[in-house]
Design a protein around this motif. Structure first.
Motif, mmCIF file in Angstrom:
data_model
loop_
_atom_site.group_PDB
_atom_site.id
_atom_site.type_symbol
_atom_site.label_atom_id
_atom_site.label_comp_id
_atom_site.label_asym_id
_atom_site.label_seq_id
_atom_site.Cartn_x
_atom_site.Cartn_y
_atom_site.Cartn_z
ATOM 1 N N ALA A 50 0.847 -1.196 0.000
ATOM 2 C CA ALA A 50 0.000 0.000 0.000
ATOM 3 C C ALA A 50 0.881 1.244 0.000
ATOM 4 O O ALA A 50 1.887 1.293 0.705
ATOM 5 C CB ALA A 50 -0.889 0.011 1.239
ATOM 6 N N CYS A 51 0.479 2.234 -0.749
ATOM 7 C CA CYS A 51 1.198 3.500 -0.796
ATOM 8 C C CYS A 51 0.828 4.329 0.438
ATOM 9 O O CYS A 51 -0.357 4.473 0.760
ATOM 10 C CB CYS A 51 0.803 4.260 -2.059
ATOM 11 S SG CYS A 51 1.576 5.881 -2.163
ATOM 12 N N PRO A 52 1.820 4.891 1.148
ATOM 13 C CA PRO A 52 1.507 5.702 2.334
ATOM 14 C C PRO A 52 0.774 7.006 1.973
ATOM 15 O O PRO A 52 0.259 7.670 2.872
ATOM 16 C CB PRO A 52 2.871 6.020 2.940
ATOM 17 C CG PRO A 52 3.881 5.242 2.180
ATOM 18 C CD PRO A 52 3.258 4.769 0.915
ATOM 19 N N HIS A 53 0.720 7.369 0.688
ATOM 20 C CA HIS A 53 -0.019 8.575 0.315
ATOM 21 C C HIS A 53 -1.517 8.309 0.371
ATOM 22 O O HIS A 53 -2.170 8.639 1.348
ATOM 23 C CB HIS A 53 0.422 9.068 -1.085
ATOM 24 C CG HIS A 53 -0.332 10.286 -1.529
ATOM 25 N ND1 HIS A 53 -0.695 10.494 -2.842
ATOM 26 C CD2 HIS A 53 -0.788 11.354 -0.832
ATOM 27 C CE1 HIS A 53 -1.339 11.650 -2.919
ATOM 28 N NE2 HIS A 53 -1.405 12.188 -1.715
ATOM 29 N N ARG A 54 -2.072 7.629 -0.594
ATOM 30 C CA ARG A 54 -3.527 7.404 -0.558
ATOM 31 C C ARG A 54 -3.901 5.932 -0.630
ATOM 32 O O ARG A 54 -5.053 5.596 -0.893
ATOM 33 C CB ARG A 54 -4.189 8.215 -1.672
ATOM 34 C CG ARG A 54 -3.943 9.708 -1.482
ATOM 35 C CD ARG A 54 -5.092 10.647 -1.612
ATOM 36 N NE ARG A 54 -6.159 10.349 -2.525
ATOM 37 C CZ ARG A 54 -6.448 11.039 -3.643
ATOM 38 N NH1 ARG A 54 -5.676 12.057 -4.005
ATOM 39 N NH2 ARG A 54 -7.480 10.737 -4.377
ATOM 40 N N GLY A 55 -2.909 5.081 -0.451
ATOM 41 C CA GLY A 55 -3.234 3.660 -0.247
ATOM 42 C C GLY A 55 -3.114 2.756 -1.459
ATOM 43 O O GLY A 55 -3.298 1.544 -1.327
ATOM 44 N N THR A 56 -2.797 3.292 -2.598
ATOM 45 C CA THR A 56 -2.737 2.458 -3.812
ATOM 46 C C THR A 56 -1.828 1.232 -3.604
ATOM 47 O O THR A 56 -0.730 1.369 -3.051
ATOM 48 C CB THR A 56 -2.145 3.293 -4.981
ATOM 49 O OG1 THR A 56 -2.873 4.516 -5.049
ATOM 50 C CG2 THR A 56 -2.235 2.556 -6.301
ATOM 51 N N ALA A 57 -2.293 0.075 -4.075
ATOM 52 C CA ALA A 57 -1.424 -1.115 -4.046
ATOM 53 C C ALA A 57 -0.258 -0.874 -4.995
ATOM 54 O O ALA A 57 -0.447 -0.488 -6.150
ATOM 55 C CB ALA A 57 -2.219 -2.352 -4.456
ATOM 56 N N ILE A 110 7.685 2.616 -7.778
ATOM 57 C CA ILE A 110 7.016 3.893 -8.063
ATOM 58 C C ILE A 110 5.502 3.703 -7.997
ATOM 59 O O ILE A 110 4.956 2.798 -8.633
ATOM 60 C CB ILE A 110 7.420 4.437 -9.453
ATOM 61 C CG1 ILE A 110 8.939 4.649 -9.500
ATOM 62 C CG2 ILE A 110 6.686 5.745 -9.775
ATOM 63 C CD1 ILE A 110 9.475 5.100 -10.847
ATOM 64 N N CYS A 111 4.835 4.520 -7.224
ATOM 65 C CA CYS A 111 3.378 4.408 -7.138
ATOM 66 C C CYS A 111 2.756 4.904 -8.449
ATOM 67 O O CYS A 111 3.090 5.999 -8.918
ATOM 68 C CB CYS A 111 2.846 5.235 -5.966
ATOM 69 S SG CYS A 111 1.043 5.136 -5.844
ATOM 70 N N PRO A 112 1.832 4.117 -9.017
ATOM 71 C CA PRO A 112 1.263 4.517 -10.308
ATOM 72 C C PRO A 112 0.333 5.732 -10.218
ATOM 73 O O PRO A 112 0.037 6.355 -11.239
ATOM 74 C CB PRO A 112 0.475 3.272 -10.745
ATOM 75 C CG PRO A 112 0.154 2.547 -9.475
ATOM 76 C CD PRO A 112 1.301 2.833 -8.538
ATOM 77 N N PHE A 113 -0.109 6.111 -9.006
ATOM 78 C CA PHE A 113 -1.116 7.176 -8.885
ATOM 79 C C PHE A 113 -0.472 8.565 -8.965
ATOM 80 O O PHE A 113 -0.793 9.351 -9.862
ATOM 81 C CB PHE A 113 -1.887 6.955 -7.560
ATOM 82 C CG PHE A 113 -3.196 7.689 -7.447
ATOM 83 C CD1 PHE A 113 -3.695 8.505 -8.457
ATOM 84 C CD2 PHE A 113 -3.962 7.547 -6.282
ATOM 85 C CE1 PHE A 113 -4.909 9.167 -8.321
ATOM 86 C CE2 PHE A 113 -5.177 8.206 -6.140
ATOM 87 C CZ PHE A 113 -5.649 9.020 -7.164
ATOM 88 N N HIS A 114 0.448 8.904 -8.053
ATOM 89 C CA HIS A 114 1.060 10.243 -8.087
ATOM 90 C C HIS A 114 2.581 10.186 -8.170
ATOM 91 O O HIS A 114 3.245 11.206 -8.000
ATOM 92 C CB HIS A 114 0.670 11.063 -6.850
ATOM 93 C CG HIS A 114 -0.803 11.111 -6.601
ATOM 94 N ND1 HIS A 114 -1.444 10.234 -5.750
ATOM 95 C CD2 HIS A 114 -1.774 11.911 -7.112
ATOM 96 C CE1 HIS A 114 -2.735 10.483 -5.731
ATOM 97 N NE2 HIS A 114 -2.977 11.496 -6.545
ATOM 98 N N GLY A 115 3.113 8.992 -8.360
ATOM 99 C CA GLY A 115 4.535 8.877 -8.645
ATOM 100 C C GLY A 115 5.469 8.948 -7.456
ATOM 101 O O GLY A 115 6.675 9.146 -7.633
ATOM 102 N N TRP A 116 4.989 8.809 -6.231
ATOM 103 C CA TRP A 116 5.931 8.708 -5.110
ATOM 104 C C TRP A 116 6.839 7.500 -5.383
ATOM 105 O O TRP A 116 6.419 6.536 -6.035
ATOM 106 C CB TRP A 116 5.189 8.492 -3.781
ATOM 107 C CG TRP A 116 4.457 9.691 -3.258
ATOM 108 C CD1 TRP A 116 4.019 10.770 -3.977
ATOM 109 C CD2 TRP A 116 4.065 9.912 -1.903
ATOM 110 N NE1 TRP A 116 3.375 11.657 -3.148
ATOM 111 C CE2 TRP A 116 3.389 11.154 -1.869
ATOM 112 C CE3 TRP A 116 4.207 9.201 -0.717
ATOM 113 C CZ2 TRP A 116 2.865 11.675 -0.681
ATOM 114 C CZ3 TRP A 116 3.686 9.710 0.460
ATOM 115 C CH2 TRP A 116 3.021 10.955 0.475
ATOM 116 N N ARG A 117 8.063 7.561 -4.803
ATOM 117 C CA ARG A 117 9.054 6.549 -5.188
ATOM 118 C C ARG A 117 9.858 6.073 -3.976
ATOM 119 O O ARG A 117 10.136 6.848 -3.066
ATOM 120 C CB ARG A 117 9.995 7.167 -6.217
ATOM 121 C CG ARG A 117 10.909 6.195 -6.890
ATOM 122 C CD ARG A 117 11.698 6.898 -7.989
ATOM 123 N NE ARG A 117 12.790 7.673 -7.435
ATOM 124 C CZ ARG A 117 13.148 8.890 -7.864
ATOM 125 N NH1 ARG A 117 12.484 9.492 -8.845
ATOM 126 N NH2 ARG A 117 14.157 9.511 -7.304
HETATM 127 S S1 FES Z 1 -1.425 7.136 -3.878
HETATM 128 FE FE1 FES Z 1 0.627 6.626 -4.161
HETATM 129 S S2 FES Z 1 1.547 8.474 -4.760
HETATM 130 FE FE2 FES Z 1 -0.470 8.998 -4.381
#
Ligand code: FES
Ligand SMILES: [Fe+2]
Length: 458
Positions: free
Chosen positions: A84-91, A105-112
């Motif tokens: 899970a991404c610590p930003h908004r939870g995306t797997a 790299i998170c596919p939603f907002h690109g955190w890495r």
């Molecule tokens: S939910 Fe992963 S970068 Fe935003």
């Protein structure tokens, strides 16, 4: 969910002295309790190391509401993270693959992140927490990991119990059997319409062999399905099996001394042909435990005299270990108590079954499919040790769709799979409110339920 004090448990959930109440297999509330207390709080095999051989490789293990990403960080390090991404939870990952350039790299907002879980990039970082975002706020959340027998074990919940203590009852045995040296040969996964425990229990005893696998025990099957009720029954092979239960829900059984691997075959004819034909039933029926090259080695003994004091089984072992030594192929310790495990099984609670033989092993892993008490994910791994010159292949799962299809599964698993949905169906009826277990031949099953109760009772 509301806790139900164990003295107020419904009758249908109870483990009895000689049997089990069927609500344990059919009740969605019981399945939820298992998720909350068993699957979240036990060590379990999340992956084979062969799934992630190279730095940057990952695989995802899902169980109930947990999704865990297992990552090869470097040659000597494997880590696991909540997926899970610590930003908004995306797997962050799905199925299996490799992180390009070793960057997650998170596919939603690109955190890495790097492979060790440290955040490397937050887009508009100053926008978060008044510009005071700490590294630990955005690091990936680690899940405890242990490597054992070629598996990556994980513990999804907080406060993991000691893995060393958990595995202690079976540790030496699996090490002596070289299970950790076994590599991917093939791996299949399929959804089976039955409770996960029904599927596990179909493999925790040899008592079902004559009826379910008649080709493996012809005399016994002839008696069970035949018309002759006057003569005494034959000597069933399960009578030679030895069953043992261990702490933490584990168990094992041994095929006993009179196994085909040791040259014991209960029909007349040329002993080499009979032993080879009998072992070949496992090649054709499973393509696991015994492989075609093992049968060829048995056949190579044809016409060779058996020295005084030796036996066909002993000569086969000699040939097998000589060949392995030439190939520098790791093998189980050639000690009687280790070889006695060939043809038997080691059960690692709650869901892993290892069936070793001939420097190969077939391994089953079974887990609930989501929260449905009537569905599970069943996997079969065929594994073997490799000659030193052979590089292991990356393990990739073949997703199968039909347990009854001969193109997807060979005869022996198909025979077992034929029963499993029928057991689940019967357990829902009024006729099976309580099932009986053989005191000795099915003791591993009872031990497993008693251990489940230790996890889930208040
Ligand atoms: S939910 Fe992963 S970068 Fe935003
Ligand atoms: Fe079977």
């Amino acid at each position: 969910m509301n806790k139900i004090a164990s003295d107020n448990w419904p009758e249908s959930w109870k483990t009895l002295e000689h049997g089990i109440r069927s609500g344990r297999y059919t009740d969605p509330e019981f399945a939820r309790l298992e998720h909350e207390r068993l699957w979240s709080n036990t060590w379990q095999a999340a992956a084979r190391l062969d799934e992630i051989p190279e730095t940057g490789d990952y695989t995802v293990y899902d169980i109930g509401h947990h999704s865990i990403m297992v990552v090869r960080v470097d040659e000597n390090t494997v880590k696991a993270y909540h997926n899970a991404c610590p930003h908004r939870g995306t797997a962050l990952a799905e199925d299996a693959g490799s992180f390009e350039k070793c960057r997650i790299i998170c596919p939603f907002h690109g955190w890495r992140w790097d492979l060790a879980g440290k955040n490397q990039y937050v887009l508009e970082r100053q926008q978060f927490r008044d510009g005071n975002l700490k590294d630990e706020d955005v690091a990936l959340k680690e899940v405890p990991v242990e490597i054992w027998a070629g598996f990556v074990f994980i513990y999804p919940g907080k406060n993991p119990s000691s893995f060393a203590d958990f595995i202690a009852p079976v540790k030496q045995l699996t090490e002596d059997l070289a299970i950790g040296d076994m590599h991917h040969y093939w791996w299949k996964s399929v959804e089976v319409p039955a409770n996960w425990k029904v599927a596990v229990e179909a493999f925790l005893e040899g008592y079902h062999v004559p009826a379910t696998h008649p080709q493996l025990e012809k005399e016994g099957a002839d008696f069970i399905f035949g018309d002759d009720v006057a003569t005494p029954p034959p000597h069933y092979s399960h009578l030679d099996h030895l069953y043992e239960t261990f702490e933490h829900g584990h168990g094992r059984f041994l095929g006993g001394e009179k196994t085909p691997m040791a040259g014991h075959v209960r029909v007349e004819g040329d002993p080499v042909d009979l032993m080879a034909d009998r072992l070949n039933l496992l090649v054709e029926g499973m393509d696991a435990m015994v492989l075609a090259e093992d049968v060829a080695l048995v056949r190579s003994l044809k016409g060779k005299p058996i020295p005084e004091g030796s036996s066909l089984g002993a000569e086969y072992m000699k040939a097998l270990y000589e060949t392995a030594a030439k190939q520098q192929r790791p093998m189980p310790k050639p000690e009687p108590q280790v070889l006695a495990q060939w043809g038997g099984e080691i059960f690692i609670f709650p869901n892993l079954m290892i069936l070793p033989q001939a420097g190969n092993a077939m391994i089953y892993r079974v887990r609930p499919n989501g929260f449905d008490p009537n569905s599970c994910i069943f996997e079969i791994y065929s594994t073997k040790t490799l000659p030193a010159a052979e590089k292991p292949k990356r393990a990739e799962v073949q997703k199968m769709t039909d347990v009854h299809d001969p193109a997807q599964f060979l005869q022996i698993p198909r025979q077992d799979f034929a029963n499993i949905p029928r057991i689940q169906k019967g357990l829902h009826t009024q006729g099976a409110k309580q099932i009986w277990l053989a005191d000795y031949y099915e003791k591993i099953i009872l031990n497993m339920h008693q251990e489940i109760d230790r996890y889930i009772k208040d």
